[in-house]
Design a protein around this motif. Structure first.
Motif, short mmCIF file in Angstrom:
data_model
loop_
_atom_site.label_atom_id
_atom_site.label_comp_id
_atom_site.label_asym_id
_atom_site.label_seq_id
_atom_site.Cartn_x
_atom_site.Cartn_y
_atom_site.Cartn_z
N ILE A 84 5.24 6.37 29.41
CA ILE A 84 5.89 7.68 29.33
C ILE A 84 4.92 8.83 29.59
N GLY A 85 3.62 8.51 29.63
CA GLY A 85 2.63 9.55 29.91
C GLY A 85 2.50 10.58 28.81
N ARG A 86 2.90 10.21 27.61
CA ARG A 86 2.81 11.15 26.48
C ARG A 86 2.40 10.37 25.23
N PRO A 87 1.85 11.05 24.25
CA PRO A 87 1.54 10.37 22.98
C PRO A 87 2.83 9.97 22.27
N VAL A 88 2.75 8.90 21.53
CA VAL A 88 3.93 8.44 20.78
C VAL A 88 3.49 8.01 19.39
N LYS A 89 4.29 8.40 18.40
CA LYS A 89 3.96 8.10 17.00
C LYS A 89 5.06 7.28 16.35
N TRP A 90 4.65 6.37 15.50
CA TRP A 90 5.61 5.67 14.64
C TRP A 90 4.99 5.51 13.26
N THR A 91 5.74 5.86 12.24
CA THR A 91 5.33 5.64 10.86
C THR A 91 6.44 4.86 10.17
N ALA A 92 6.07 3.81 9.50
CA ALA A 92 7.08 2.96 8.84
C ALA A 92 7.72 3.70 7.68
N ASP A 93 9.02 3.50 7.53
CA ASP A 93 9.67 3.82 6.26
C ASP A 93 9.28 2.73 5.27
N ALA A 109 0.89 -1.16 0.00
CA ALA A 109 0.00 0.00 0.00
C ALA A 109 0.92 1.21 0.00
N ILE A 110 0.57 2.25 -0.73
CA ILE A 110 1.52 3.36 -0.86
C ILE A 110 1.65 4.15 0.45
N GLU A 111 0.61 4.14 1.26
CA GLU A 111 0.76 4.74 2.59
C GLU A 111 1.42 3.71 3.51
N PRO A 112 2.59 4.00 4.03
CA PRO A 112 3.18 3.06 4.99
C PRO A 112 2.36 3.02 6.27
N ARG A 113 2.45 1.92 7.00
CA ARG A 113 1.69 1.81 8.25
C ARG A 113 2.11 2.92 9.22
N SER A 114 1.14 3.40 9.98
CA SER A 114 1.41 4.51 10.89
C SER A 114 0.51 4.40 12.11
N GLY A 154 5.89 8.10 0.55
CA GLY A 154 5.56 6.69 0.33
C GLY A 154 6.77 5.79 0.20
N CYS A 155 7.96 6.39 0.12
CA CYS A 155 9.14 5.53 -0.01
C CYS A 155 10.38 6.26 0.45
#
Lengths: 266, 788, 154
Positions: B274-283, B198-203, C38-39
């Motif tokens: 950690i008591g804070r929001p945390v984000k991860w988005t895949a490369d 999928a062109i949007e990486p998981r996030s 996207g990449c």
């Protein structure tokens, strides 16, 4: 993907860029369009401490005639090269190669100087420059020198460029009209094999990229051409070690070199 | 009725996407949000000897670092589908840990998570985490994983076997029929491993609110409620009512965003620490390494024919990789979503499939567009096509000869297959007839012969397919091992002003539900489509939901909405009758109003809605308000089918395949929005073409992925494909109120074998019988030299 | 390092780390999240914007390189509530599904039509070689650009 930290300096001129290169040594890298360097930095395969930006230097952006040569500034984009009338009429082999590079966006931004300095073994320009017997003009703290294309490309990502030198231009003999036949690697759009042919004075000059870890002049083809004509293409992979990957094994690359050479000679 | 259903209504969702106003997870920023980066295994199989985080902890901006030795190392994500061994034993189910503990089992498996103030700082610090590994031998090929002495993925299971499974008739009986068949076609091949991409990486963003003791997880998932359930009840053991899962816009899924990923659970755990929001988005590189892959079957199959070309038996043995752990639906893919489709469109009387599913030192393998059904179709359609050619029969004729006769599922019963399923309705010959007509099959054969004389290699390839969609009746899937029901929820809330909000448990990530569902509602209620809003992707808005996969949204989710609308109309009629001083039986509903039959006395939907919320003059015994929620549990799968035909030209010098034409005639039952259905087919076909010609995950002998970026993994681009020529027949589904069957996966299922059949057809006279996918020029050329 | 540039007609000045890409600058600093990533390899085209009028992949340009430049993103294409003809054509011809590649596709289409107001189907497909779409099979994207060209030329 985010590069490791670095400092960024904009050079005001080529000589300033050279002075900066001299100052930072191998800690520094030159930045032009950045389309070879930045991806490598994002993957952290390349992590210079300093980037010296020469991308905006207009002195490197022109395409001109000088005597018997067409001089292409290092900062010329692939698009500029692909659409230049002067190149079309005097060094078409270069335009043929340029228009196959990357994609619209990459051609709008990537530069010939950056591509040559990066020296990807599957890049397109080297085939054209070898076939044209072009020279790469570089400038360092000891002044300018011209390096024949055949000496410039020394291996995978390796060139004759010294640490303090800047590619300033590419010089092609006028009359470098020719063709570039490319078989695309379907993911990267680099060449699995790319063959450039320039016909001059009844003979042929053949440059091949992508096939081997270093782009090469297919001298066996050139020598046999007078006698065998297009059948000389059968010698396109003669004496050269072919690369292998999951898109093409060595036998297939050698075969492509012959097929594309035949097509380019025709 | 009929202002909207069946019309190519332009999509309501488009303007936000076209103006850059989509809300994808990575677009969201929360106050105080931190960023995560992972330390990942560079080895396919290794012991973790030591993890030193001291330098990383001192790095600028670092908030926290966790490894498998922390509490989170005790948690894992569950598998949602249980398949039992042939001998009845339960499948082997290793915990998929949130962070590797003791050992890593695939390249890219996470060993530590680094949280920092900025993404840059997180990445920089992750580089400073030092991990000592002892590298161990690895196995990535499912067949090799089953060989004696193969490196073990989980030491407690000394044969790497996750489960074995079979379906169909008695194996001995099938073998006997093959032994006495007039002709037997045999193929051995690999249905290669694919990265969904999928062109949007998981996030993901996890946000814990300490004052409310509540979590919010923003996630790029195809099924937010299912994630909440798996996360709360299985992964972390936290109370479900304290967790909100939000999945606004998702940039494509294709199955890969169904699954509950470790990162979702880990971030949810981390945010509280950690008591804070945390984000991860895949490369993209991380996506290649950690998104569940698809396919990866090593197949040996035989199809037996009588002398007329009728199939007499089908037998297959498959090794189907599971990867290092069992992903959410993984066990179902090569079994209940695969073997159950071995009947295809044909009357094959005897069928048997044996599946061995080993663990491998790779990222898990799970559903990818089509999920098991493309693999079944590929097997059937390569075999029947090859069989026809070997027997000197026409590949179209042999299919007509074997088709199951038409049945509508109403006047004629459904078709009982040899492999458990009962097809709902089908009329198979017309789709192939139409596709042959579209491609001008007879003329093509002449053209092909002519071209061959000139040294041009043209080929045509047919594939028919059937799939089981709309998964599915809960009781059935439960009996088959699903650990969840597979109904859908549809809620209709009529506002006092007569505007309508629809809350669905389906989830759109490109399918256009906001439009298709609105068309249904607007038509059923006789109101403007502008007065209908579809709301999805938020566990605190929709009551519940099972999400979107298996081409189920319209058949199951759409039907749930219809059920609720029927309830709204039923109650509305009572209110209308009261206001009109008539009996309910004397009313009819059309064009947005109730009318007393034979009179001009009427009341509009809007007036009834207002009355429902301002019940001053109101029928006795009726509650105020006008909203209903329904659970729709289908009585059967739906069974779309179709015929795809590819025309190719193969370059005799290089082996490069050019796709000249691609023709489809699909039958997806009734169609709500033809434009959207066509779009689904176009996209599906091109993904199927991708598998045939371009795509494939490649591992080296050490288990390193050598195709882990877009520089090395080829996918179709605009200039690799032609326009897709589509047509349809309509055989309504007899068992859901819309008569729809589902269209999301059809393209992918039909396309792959059609393309491969076409290439083999182009080269058949050169002795080419099969080529391994993807059909790269190098492989095609080698086959032409007799080296395949 | 201090940069100043014009984005969608508005002047901005910010202090940025040299390693910040133009995409990150647009998304994280200016909150223009229509430009997507996207990449990692300049392959997918989701990050395409116009830099001084030509389409570029903003993930492969450092924000500092864009100092003094003019940038147009997907957010700057429509005139108020009037969609750009390319945006309108994508809507009319179902040129998008999940919408993630869409901004990049639209911005690339602007460049394609700038250079070639009457492109053939083949030229459009060639022009899109730097943009991945996983949803549409490109069919309706190509159609949308064909129709946009007609509309712009009308």
């Amino acid at each position: 993907m985010i590069p490791a930290k670095f400092d960024y300096v904009r050079a005001g001129s080529v000589s300033e860029a050279i002075a900066l290169l001299d100052k930072y040594g191998d800690e520094a890298k030159l930045l032009s369009g950045g389309h070879s360097l930045i991806p490598a930095m994002k993957l952290r395969l390349n992590r210079p401490a300093v980037l010296i930006d020469i991308g905006h230097l207009s002195e490197l952006k022109s395409i001109t005639e000088e005597g018997d040569e067409v001089v292409v500034g290092a900062n010329c984009t692939h698009k500029q090269i692909a659409t230049s009338e002067l190149i079309a009429s005097q060094a078409s082999v270069l335009a043929e190669a340029a228009r196959t590079i990357g994609d619209v966006q990459v051609r709008n931004r990537g530069t010939i100087g950056g591509s040559l300095a990066h020296a990807d073994p599957a890049a397109d320009y080297p085939a054209a420059l070898l076939a044209a017997e072009a020279q790469i003009e570089v400038e360092g703290k000891n002044g300018r020198r011209k390096i024949p294309a055949a000496d410039f490309f020394q291996g995978m990502y390796t060139t004759a460029l010294a640490d303090d030198e800047v590619v300033v231009a590419v010089r092609l003999p006028k009359g470098s009209q020719g063709t570039y036949e490319k078989f695309f690697q379907p993911a990267s759009r680099f060449a699995i094999v790319g063959v450039a042919v320039v016909k001059r004075n009844g003979g042929v000059q053949v440059g091949i990229t992508g096939a081997s870890d270093t782009p090469y002049r297919a001298t066996a083809v050139e020598q046999a051409y007078a006698e065998k004509g297009v059948d000389a293409a059968e010698l396109a992979a003669e004496g050269v070690d072919m690369m292998e990957d999951h898109f093409a094994d060595a036998a297939y690359r050698a075969h492509l070199a012959k097929v594309l050479t035949r097509k380019a000679l025709a | 009725m009929g202002n909207f259903i069946g019309k190519s209504v332009k999509r309501k969702e488009d303007v936000r996407f076209l103006t850059g106003k989509g809300r994808y997870t990575d677009d969201i920023k929360l106050p105080g949000m931190t960023h995560a980066a992972f330390v990942r295994s560079p080895y396919a199989h290794a012991k973790i000897l030591n993890i030193d985080t001291s330098a990383a902890l001192r790095a600028e901006g670092v908030v926290a670092i966790f490894t498998g030795s922390d509490e989170c190392g005790n948690y894992g994500v569950p598998c949602g589908w249980q398949v039992n061994f042939k001998n009845g034993e339960t499948m082997r189910e290793p915990q998929q840990p949130l962070l590797a503990k003791g050992k890593v089992r695939y390249v890219g498996e996470a060993v530590a998570i680094v949280i920092a103030e900025t993404l840059e700082q997180a990445r920089d610090a992750a580089e400073l985490v030092e991990v000592d590994y002892e590298e161990l031998p690895a196995v990535t090929n499912p067949k090799e994983a089953m060989q004696d002495g193969a490196p073990l993925v989980h030491d407690q299971w000394p044969d790497n076997r996750a489960f074995d499974w079979c379906i169909g008739n008695d194996r001995a009986e099938v073998e006997k029929a093959l032994a006495s068949a007039h002709h037997v076609t045999e193929l051995e091949y690999v249905n290669q491993r694919l990265a969904p991409n999928a062109i949007e990486p998981r996030s993901y963003i996890a946000d814990y609110n300490v004052a409310e003791d509540k979590w919010t997880l923003y996630t790029s998932t195809q099924n937010p409620h299912l994630i909440r359930l798996l996360l709360c009840a299985f992964a972390l053991g936290i109370p479900e009512h304290k967790v909100r899962v939000v999945s606004y816009d998702v940039g494509g899924g294709f199955g890969s965003k169904i699954f509950h990923y470790t990162q979702e659970a880990l971030l949810t755990w981390v945010t509280k620490q950690i008591g804070r929001p945390v984000k991860w988005t895949a490369d993209r590189s991380e996506a290649f390494l950690t998104d569940a892959h698809g396919r990866d079957h090593v197949v040996k199959a035989k199809m037996g024919f009588d002398k007329e070309g009728k199939i007499v038996a089908l037998l297959a043995d498959e090794y189907c990789a599971m990867g290092a752990y069992l992903s959410t639906f993984a066990p179902a893919i090569p079994t209940y979503l695969h073997g159950t489709l071995f009947q295809g469109l044909y009357t094959t009387p005897l069928i048997h499939l044996d599946v061995t599913a080993p663990f491998t030192h790779t990222v898990p393998v799970d559903a990818y567009r089509g999920a098991g059904r493309p693999e079944a179709t590929y097997l059937l359609e390569r075999l029947i096509e090859t069989g026809a050619k070997e027997m000197g029969m026409d590949p179209a004729d042999i299919r007509f000869k074997n088709f199951i006769p038409a049945f509508d599922g109403v006047n004629q019963p459904g078709y009982q297959t040899q492999v458990a399923l009962q097809y709902d309705s089908g009329n198979y010959a017309p789709v192939l007839k139409r596709a042959l007509e579209m491609v001008d099959y007879e003329n093509f054969r002449k053209e092909q012969a002519e071209a061959r004389k000139q040294g041009k290699l043209l080929g045509i390839g047919i594939s028919t397919y059937i799939e089981a969609c709309g998964i599915a009746p809960s009781a059935v899937v439960g009996a088959l091992g699903a650990r969840a029901g597979l109904y859908e929820v549809g809620e209709v809330r009529v506002q006092p002003t007569g505007k309508v909000s629809i809350y669905t448990g389906s989830h759109a990530h490109g399918q256009g539900h906001e439009t298709t569902f609105a068309q249904i509602v607007a038509d059923k209620l006789g109101i403007s489509i502008e007065d209908v809003e579809i709301i999805h992707g938020d566990s605190e808005q929709s009551a519940f939901g099972m999400g979107t996969y298996g081409s189920r949204s319209l058949a199951v989710g759409g039907s749930a909405i219809v059920k609720s609308i029927e309830k709204v109309l039923e109650k509305g009629a009572k209110i209308a009758a009261h206001k009109l001083e008539a009996a309910v039986e004397d009313l009819e509903y059309a064009d947005g109003k109730w009318t007393v039959k034979g009179t001009d006395k009427s009341i509009s939907f809007g007036d009834v809605a207002l009355t429902a919320y301002v019940p001053h003059d109101y029928p006795e015994g009726v509650e105020p308000g006008l909203d209903f929620s329904s659970f729709y549990d289908p009585v059967n799968f739906t069974y779309p089918f179709g015929a795809h035909i590819a025309v190719v030209e193969v370059c005799p010098d290089t082996g490069k395949v050019t796709l000249k034409r691609f023709v489809t005639c699909d039958d997806v039952g009734n169609v709500i929005n033809p434009m959207i259905v066509d779009g689904q087919v176009h996209g599906g076909v091109v993904q199927g073409i991708g598998q045939a010609l371009l795509e494939g995950v490649v591992y080296d002998e050490n288990g390193q992925m050598v195709s882990g970026s877009y520089m090395d993994y080829a996918m179709p681009r605009a200039d690799d494909v032609p326009m897709i020529e589509t047509d349809r027949t309509v055989t309504p589904c007899p068992h859901n109120p819309l008569g729809v069957k589902g269209a999301g996966e059809a393209g992918t299922i039909g396309a792959t074998p059609a393309v491969v059949n076409a290439v083999v057809d182009a080269l058949w006279h050169l002795g080419v019988r099969d080529i391994a996918m993807p059909l790269t020029p190098a492989r095609v050329w080698a086959a032409m030299q007799g080296k395949s | 390092m201090k940069i100043s540039l014009t984005v969608n007609g508005k002047q901005y000045a910010h202090e940025v780390e040299p390693r910040m890409s133009l995409t990150h600058y647009l998304r994280e600093v200016l909150n223009l999240t229509g430009t997507h990533i996207g990449c990692d390899t300049s392959s997918c085209g989701a990050c395409t914007v116009l830099l001084d009028g030509v389409a570029v992949k903003s993930c492969t340009i450092l924000a500092v390189q864009a100092d003094g430049c003019e940038v147009t993103t997907i957010e700057g294409l429509a005139q108020g509530s009037d969609l750009h003809p390319i945006q309108e054509a994508f809507r009319e011809h179902h040129g998008l599904q999940c919408g993630f590649c869409t901004p990049g596709m639209v911005m690339t289409a602007v460049d394609i039509l700038q250079n070639n107001p009457n492109p053939s189907e083949e030229e459009i497909r060639h022009g899109l070689e730097g943009n991945f779409c996983r949803c549409t099979g490109y069919h309706n994207i190509v159609k949308s650009i064909q129709h946009a060209a007609e509309k712009i030329n009308a």
